[in-house]
Design a protein around this motif. Sequence first.
Motif, PDB file in Angstrom:
ATOM      1  N   PHE A 462       9.944 -39.485  43.220  1.00 21.74           N
ATOM      2  CA  PHE A 462       9.314 -40.262  42.355  1.00 21.74           C
ATOM      3  C   PHE A 462      10.784 -40.784  41.878  1.00 21.74           C
ATOM      4  CE2 PHE A 462       8.870 -39.959  37.344  1.00 21.74           C
ATOM      5  CZ  PHE A 462       7.921 -41.381  37.674  1.00 21.74           C
ATOM      6  N   ILE A 463      10.356 -42.715  41.885  1.00 23.79           N
ATOM      7  CA  ILE A 463      11.170 -43.796  42.215  1.00 23.79           C
ATOM      8  C   ILE A 463      11.224 -43.975  40.953  1.00 23.79           C
ATOM      9  CG2 ILE A 463      12.452 -45.089  43.085  1.00 23.79           C
ATOM     10  CD1 ILE A 463      10.035 -44.465  45.707  1.00 23.79           C
ATOM     11  N   LYS A 464      12.502 -43.671  40.464  1.00 22.55           N
ATOM     12  CA  LYS A 464      12.512 -44.143  39.060  1.00 22.55           C
ATOM     13  C   LYS A 464      12.782 -45.792  39.562  1.00 22.55           C
ATOM     14  CE  LYS A 464      14.999 -44.902  34.538  1.00 22.55           C
ATOM     15  NZ  LYS A 464      15.871 -42.992  33.559  1.00 22.55           N
ATOM     16  N   GLY A 465      12.060 -46.524  38.304  1.00 25.30           N
ATOM     17  CA  GLY A 465      11.847 -48.279  38.328  1.00 25.30           C
ATOM     18  C   GLY A 465      11.221 -48.479  39.044  1.00 25.30           C
ATOM     19  N   ALA A 467       7.408 -49.248  41.640  1.00 20.85           N
ATOM     20  CA  ALA A 467       5.588 -50.075  41.403  1.00 20.85           C
ATOM     21  C   ALA A 467       5.127 -49.709  42.327  1.00 20.85           C
ATOM     22  CB  ALA A 467       5.544 -51.434  40.489  1.00 20.85           C
ATOM     23  N   HIS A 468       3.931 -49.841  42.247  1.00 19.63           N
ATOM     24  CA  HIS A 468       3.009 -48.949  43.748  1.00 19.63           C
ATOM     25  C   HIS A 468       3.378 -49.671  45.195  1.00 19.63           C
ATOM     26  CE1 HIS A 468      -1.315 -47.659  43.735  1.00 19.63           C
ATOM     27  NE2 HIS A 468      -1.415 -48.693  43.835  1.00 19.63           N
ATOM     28  N   CYS A 469       3.204 -48.455  45.702  1.00 20.28           N
ATOM     29  CA  CYS A 469       3.674 -48.598  47.455  1.00 20.28           C
ATOM     30  C   CYS A 469       4.911 -49.087  47.417  1.00 20.28           C
ATOM     31  CB  CYS A 469       2.727 -49.356  47.692  1.00 20.28           C
ATOM     32  SG  CYS A 469       1.487 -48.260  47.050  1.00 20.28           S
ATOM     33  N   ALA A 470       6.054 -49.107  46.393  1.00 21.97           N
ATOM     34  CA  ALA A 470       7.475 -50.063  46.643  1.00 21.97           C
ATOM     35  C   ALA A 470       7.964 -49.878  48.266  1.00 21.97           C
ATOM     36  CB  ALA A 470       8.071 -50.186  46.036  1.00 21.97           C
ATOM     37  N   ASN A 471       7.886 -48.051  47.634  1.00 22.71           N
ATOM     38  CA  ASN A 471       8.796 -47.984  50.012  1.00 22.71           C
ATOM     39  C   ASN A 471       8.269 -48.741  51.018  1.00 22.71           C
ATOM     40  OD1 ASN A 471       6.329 -45.620  48.600  1.00 22.71           O
ATOM     41  ND2 ASN A 471       7.056 -45.100  50.182  1.00 22.71           N
ATOM     42  N   MET A 472       7.026 -48.738  50.299  1.00 27.27           N
ATOM     43  CA  MET A 472       6.314 -49.004  51.951  1.00 27.27           C
ATOM     44  C   MET A 472       6.048 -50.848  52.021  1.00 27.27           C
ATOM     45  SD  MET A 472       2.516 -47.362  51.827  1.00 27.27           S
ATOM     46  CE  MET A 472       2.334 -48.059  53.020  1.00 27.27           C
ATOM     47  N   TYR A 473       6.807 -51.691  51.884  1.00 26.32           N
ATOM     48  CA  TYR A 473       7.278 -52.769  52.125  1.00 26.32           C
ATOM     49  C   TYR A 473       8.757 -53.287  52.385  1.00 26.32           C
ATOM     50  CZ  TYR A 473       3.208 -53.629  48.484  1.00 26.32           C
ATOM     51  OH  TYR A 473       1.417 -53.888  48.223  1.00 26.32           O
ATOM     52  N   ASN A 478      17.876 -56.485  47.331  1.00 31.60           N
ATOM     53  CA  ASN A 478      17.715 -57.046  46.375  1.00 31.60           C
ATOM     54  C   ASN A 478      17.148 -55.093  45.276  1.00 31.60           C
ATOM     55  OD1 ASN A 478      19.005 -59.065  45.470  1.00 31.60           O
ATOM     56  ND2 ASN A 478      17.096 -59.901  45.344  1.00 31.60           N
ATOM     57  N   ASP A 479      16.919 -53.921  46.688  1.00 34.36           N
ATOM     58  CA  ASP A 479      16.406 -52.238  46.469  1.00 34.36           C
ATOM     59  C   ASP A 479      16.852 -51.896  45.278  1.00 34.36           C
ATOM     60  OD1 ASP A 479      14.149 -53.426  47.610  1.00 34.36           O
ATOM     61  OD2 ASP A 479      14.848 -52.810  49.250  1.00 34.36           O
ATOM     62  N   LEU A 480      16.325 -51.437  44.750  1.00 41.99           N
ATOM     63  CA  LEU A 480      17.127 -50.869  43.625  1.00 41.99           C
ATOM     64  C   LEU A 480      17.909 -49.354  44.852  1.00 41.99           C
ATOM     65  CD1 LEU A 480      14.695 -49.778  40.715  1.00 41.99           C
ATOM     66  CD2 LEU A 480      16.447 -51.639  40.703  1.00 41.99           C
ATOM     67  N   PRO A 481      19.006 -48.677  44.482  1.00 40.52           N
ATOM     68  CA  PRO A 481      19.545 -47.818  45.035  1.00 40.52           C
ATOM     69  C   PRO A 481      18.968 -46.624  45.127  1.00 40.52           C
ATOM     70  CG  PRO A 481      21.120 -48.279  43.220  1.00 40.52           C
ATOM     71  CD  PRO A 481      19.769 -49.384  42.677  1.00 40.52           C
ATOM     72  N   GLN A 482      17.841 -45.917  44.518  1.00 41.03           N
ATOM     73  CA  GLN A 482      17.035 -44.917  44.649  1.00 41.03           C
ATOM     74  C   GLN A 482      15.701 -45.230  45.346  1.00 41.03           C
ATOM     75  OE1 GLN A 482      18.354 -46.418  41.653  1.00 41.03           O
ATOM     76  NE2 GLN A 482      16.082 -46.772  39.975  1.00 41.03           N
ATOM     77  N   LEU A 483      15.365 -46.757  45.315  1.00 40.91           N
ATOM     78  CA  LEU A 483      14.596 -46.913  46.269  1.00 40.91           C
ATOM     79  C   LEU A 483      14.903 -46.863  48.331  1.00 40.91           C
ATOM     80  CD1 LEU A 483      11.349 -47.812  47.517  1.00 40.91           C
ATOM     81  CD2 LEU A 483      12.648 -50.317  46.521  1.00 40.91           C
ATOM     82  N   ALA A 485      17.544 -44.745  48.986  1.00 42.38           N
ATOM     83  CA  ALA A 485      17.812 -43.873  48.928  1.00 42.38           C
ATOM     84  C   ALA A 485      16.244 -42.691  49.277  1.00 42.38           C
ATOM     85  CB  ALA A 485      17.966 -42.516  47.646  1.00 42.38           C
ATOM     86  N   ALA A 486      14.934 -43.108  48.637  1.00 43.03           N
ATOM     87  CA  ALA A 486      13.528 -42.898  48.355  1.00 43.03           C
ATOM     88  C   ALA A 486      13.006 -42.436  50.468  1.00 43.03           C
ATOM     89  CB  ALA A 486      12.860 -43.156  47.949  1.00 43.03           C
ATOM     90  N   ARG A 487      13.726 -44.178  50.441  1.00 46.64           N
ATOM     91  CA  ARG A 487      13.440 -43.965  52.174  1.00 46.64           C
ATOM     92  C   ARG A 487      13.928 -44.061  53.636  1.00 46.64           C
ATOM     93  NH1 ARG A 487      13.409 -50.752  50.417  1.00 46.64           N
ATOM     94  NH2 ARG A 487      11.234 -51.133  50.739  1.00 46.64           N
ATOM     95  N   GLU A 488      15.109 -43.454  53.033  1.00 47.63           N
ATOM     96  CA  GLU A 488      15.954 -42.472  53.732  1.00 47.63           C
ATOM     97  C   GLU A 488      15.745 -41.163  53.837  1.00 47.63           C
ATOM     98  OE1 GLU A 488      18.035 -41.025  56.263  1.00 47.63           O
ATOM     99  OE2 GLU A 488      17.838 -42.966  55.574  1.00 47.63           O
ATOM    100  N   GLN A 489      15.557 -41.028  51.958  1.00 50.94           N
ATOM    101  CA  GLN A 489      14.981 -39.013  52.569  1.00 50.94           C
ATOM    102  C   GLN A 489      13.228 -38.579  52.741  1.00 50.94           C
ATOM    103  OE1 GLN A 489      14.510 -37.630  48.447  1.00 50.94           O
ATOM    104  NE2 GLN A 489      13.695 -35.713  49.701  1.00 50.94           N
ATOM    105  N   ILE A 490      12.240 -39.751  52.986  1.00 52.62           N
ATOM    106  CA  ILE A 490      10.941 -40.018  53.710  1.00 52.62           C
ATOM    107  C   ILE A 490      11.660 -39.788  55.246  1.00 52.62           C
ATOM    108  CG2 ILE A 490       8.693 -41.390  54.541  1.00 52.62           C
ATOM    109  CD1 ILE A 490       9.419 -42.566  51.908  1.00 52.62           C
ATOM    110  N   ARG A 491      12.341 -40.590  55.722  1.00 51.41           N
ATOM    111  CA  ARG A 491      12.696 -41.172  57.159  1.00 51.41           C
ATOM    112  C   ARG A 491      13.702 -39.105  57.840  1.00 51.41           C
ATOM    113  NH1 ARG A 491      16.735 -41.356  61.192  1.00 51.41           N
ATOM    114  NH2 ARG A 491      18.279 -40.683  59.650  1.00 51.41           N
ATOM    115  N   GLN A 492      14.164 -38.930  56.593  1.00 52.40           N
ATOM    116  CA  GLN A 492      14.616 -37.370  57.334  1.00 52.40           C
ATOM    117  C   GLN A 492      13.444 -36.306  57.631  1.00 52.40           C
ATOM    118  OE1 GLN A 492      18.115 -36.569  58.031  1.00 52.40           O
ATOM    119  NE2 GLN A 492      19.355 -38.290  57.918  1.00 52.40           N
ATOM    120  N   LEU A 493      12.027 -36.886  56.094  1.00 56.46           N
ATOM    121  CA  LEU A 493      10.865 -35.366  56.455  1.00 56.46           C
ATOM    122  C   LEU A 493      10.672 -36.488  57.426  1.00 56.46           C
ATOM    123  CD1 LEU A 493      10.580 -35.630  52.636  1.00 56.46           C
ATOM    124  CD2 LEU A 493      11.249 -33.947  53.890  1.00 56.46           C
ATOM    125  N   ILE A 494      10.447 -37.181  58.096  1.00 57.08           N
ATOM    126  CA  ILE A 494       9.188 -37.649  59.314  1.00 57.08           C
ATOM    127  C   ILE A 494      10.295 -36.554  60.536  1.00 57.08           C
ATOM    128  CG2 ILE A 494       9.142 -39.412  60.882  1.00 57.08           C
ATOM    129  CD1 ILE A 494       8.940 -40.937  58.175  1.00 57.08           C
TER     130      ILE A 494
END
Length: 500
Positions: A462-465, A467-473, A478-483, A485-494
Amino acid sequence: MNNFTFFLVVFCWVSGGSSWRFFHNGRIKGGNLGSPQHRSLIKESRNFTRWFTQNLDHFDPTNRKTWEQRYYVNDEFFDRSKNTVFLMIGGEGEATDKWMTNGTWIDYARDFGALCFQLEHRFYGKSHPTEDLSTENLRYLTSEQALADLATFIYAMHEEFDLQPDVNWIAFGGSYPGSLAAWLRLKYPHLVRGSVSTSGPLLALTDFDEYYKVVGEDLRTISEDCYSAVKRGTAQVDSLLQHMTGQRTLTEMFKLCDPIEDSIENGNDISNFYDNLAGNFAGIAQYNKDNRIGQSPEKLNVTLDTLCGIMGNEQSNMLEITRLAQVNALILNMTNQTCTDYVYSKMIDEMRNISWDSESAEGGRQWFYQTCNEFGFYQTSSNKPQIFGDKFPVEFYIRQCAEVFGPNYNASYLEEGTKRTNTIYGALDIEVSNVVFVHGSVDPWHALGITKSYNENAPAIFIKGTAHCANMYPKSENDLPQLQAAREQIRQLISTWLKY
């Protein structure tokens, strides 16, 4: 009634609007994921397009009809020794080959040596299973048929590209395709190793009243003055509708395509008008700061900050309703519209058009059918307190279902449809592994998704701040640090799913 006065010399209205709105029922024109819009977008001259012969009905073996489904393929990063295939799932709009060279999934494909496919959803874009969009033909437009399309496609691509029997498929989807990504892993776990489900609503719900609750909270996060100004502006609209002079003022202020004084006795027109005004804020909230909306760079920068800069500007000495009108004018300009078309009958007539050449065939009629048949998802004014008024209750949308698709599509039919969908897929109690559920706090759709999970094999991000599908673009400086981090977490899961 509020005490305020308007002085106008001339009343007029503009013609030339479109009865098919840019943002309608929580769906943006072209589909909720659309194409990436970024200054660093990679443009390619290669032709990624191919066609696949697909079954019309996967659940009737006596029906041998087929049709041609469009897909895209990019083998630029494919390393056969890595034995990995990525599949982006198409959704409620035309698929675009921009995604074949852009977006976070392409960054992952480069990392994991993946072959990349994107399959366009049946009945959207150029993938036309039937000769028209009649209600009779739309019975083949269901999430179950779409999932079977994906399964059939996966089997066929094994042969077409001479893939190893144990090749690892990873599915990606955003918005409705985010739901499909999770459901694909649920229904066909032997075909996909894992799924990234982004901004996917998993709970089918007729009255999605929490949608505008989230939009209100988004505005409040920016500024309490902004939130209060929208509420006061809506109340001022209520007051002006009570008399002829006020009605004419509204026609002028909000650049209405047709004078609202001619519709004052038509409850559907009035509901549609309020729905339009609320949608001005919802469309921005849903895609806040993701470079998704707009036709030119200067129009890509309209955010909630922009709207609240208008609404919360106490120094302007303008009434809140005037600020509402300024927001409306901004959205009209951003979406290349000349006037606000709120007339209900025109909207219904357009949605009834069954031709592939119609304006609503870009996906509006098809998606509305899916909501009337399986999902609901109607963003209503039922939630209290409500800053956008109470003029678009759930009955307003159910009435549209019946008027567009026939009297059988009534409240009880829709109730059974959403119940069936939740029964088939499990709603928020879905039992699945190797799926990550990704949502942004600003996105109103997160209210129908999984934002917390105690299943380590199906975590939630759950990425604070965002919106819709932000991690896919495509990523941005200008990306938020939490965004990030989320992209990296997804990469680790894959990587974990692929056992790298």
